[in-house]
Write an enzyme that holds these catalytic residues in place. Structure first.
Site, PDB file in Angstrom:
ATOM      1  N   CYS A 191      -5.942   1.965   5.666  1.00 10.40           N
ATOM      2  CA  CYS A 191      -6.612   0.724   6.051  1.00 10.40           C
ATOM      3  C   CYS A 191      -6.118   0.319   7.444  1.00 10.40           C
ATOM      4  O   CYS A 191      -5.193   0.928   7.992  1.00 10.40           O
ATOM      5  CB  CYS A 191      -6.326  -0.379   5.033  1.00 10.40           C
TER       6      CYS A 191
ATOM      7  N   GLU B 132       1.265   3.853   1.880  1.00  8.82           N
ATOM      8  CA  GLU B 132       1.944   4.236   3.123  1.00  8.82           C
ATOM      9  C   GLU B 132       3.133   3.323   3.418  1.00  8.82           C
ATOM     10  O   GLU B 132       4.202   3.793   3.824  1.00  8.82           O
ATOM     11  CB  GLU B 132       0.959   4.181   4.304  1.00  8.82           C
TER      12      GLU B 132
ATOM     13  N   CYS C 293      -2.335  -0.389   7.491  1.00 12.36           N
ATOM     14  CA  CYS C 293      -1.501   0.809   7.405  1.00 12.36           C
ATOM     15  C   CYS C 293      -1.644   1.685   8.648  1.00 12.36           C
ATOM     16  O   CYS C 293      -0.662   2.254   9.127  1.00 12.36           O
ATOM     17  CB  CYS C 293      -1.835   1.587   6.143  1.00 12.36           C
TER      18      CYS C 293
ATOM     19  N   HIS D  51       0.850  -1.187   0.000  1.00 16.43           N
ATOM     20  CA  HIS D  51       0.000   0.000   0.000  1.00 16.43           C
ATOM     21  C   HIS D  51       0.887   1.238   0.000  1.00 16.43           C
ATOM     22  O   HIS D  51       2.064   1.182   0.387  1.00 16.43           O
ATOM     23  CB  HIS D  51      -0.900   0.013   1.228  1.00 16.43           C
TER      24      HIS D  51
END
Length: 185
Positions: A93, A64, A96, A62
């Protein structure tokens, strides 16, 4: 719990989120879910990331996480995250949000909520849950919300050729075993 850098002007905040949107646009152009982010320390962007899950065939890549990995690899010190703010197009999410808590991020500013997997308010409050390990952080939503949503809609109207093929359910049978089923339900 500390908040975002109060010295950042409105113009700077808009600039940082615009840079996050640019990263999301880059993700969209490479057939990734359009999420982008920038990390800001002392008024300067020190890290950038965009989703790379389809590209790498790794569901943990992801925006991040990609940015954190690159920042650490380039010498950014873990303790510096305590004075660092994240600008991201979509609410982090749960995975993260937890990673951000572990690195002790100061704050998160995000565009739109994540009603399915959000870890900063929509589903869970990973950022503020006192029962979890790590340092709590503030999360603020709504900056360029409509632009973030529009970008997600652009992605989802396309066919995602990288998505797994769903299994057909036509021949599946509900196995009840020894369960007693009430026919009236």
């Amino acid at each position: 719990m500390s908040g975002p850098d109060d010295t950042a002007t409105r113009e700077q905040r808009l600039k940082f989120m615009t840079e996050a949107l640019d990263m999301a646009e880059e993700a969209l152009q490479t057939s990734e879910v359009p999420v982008g982010c920038v990390f800001v320390h002392s008024g300067k962007v020190v890290g950038r990331g965009r989703n790379e899950t389809n590209e790498t065939k790794n569901g943990t890549r992801h925006a991040e996480i990609v940015a954190i990995d690159r920042m650490l690899a380039s010498g950014f010190q873990l303790e510096d995250f305590q004075q660092t703010d994240l600008y991201v197009t979509v609410e982090p999410c749960i995975m993260c949000a937890s990673a951000l808590r572990q690195v002790k991020i100061r704050s998160v500013v995000y565009g739109c909520g994540n009603d399915r997997f959000g870890g900063c308010d929509s589903v869970l409050n990973v950022n503020t849950d006192e029962g979890l390990d790590g340092t709590c952080y503030t999360a603020e939503s709504g900056l360029f919300r409509d632009e973030a949503i529009l970008m997600l809609r652009k992605f989802y109207v396309r066919e995602n050729t990288n998505a797994p093929q769903p299994r057909k359910k036509a021949n599946r049978v509900l196995k009840t075993g020894d369960l007693e089923i009430d026919p009236s339900s």
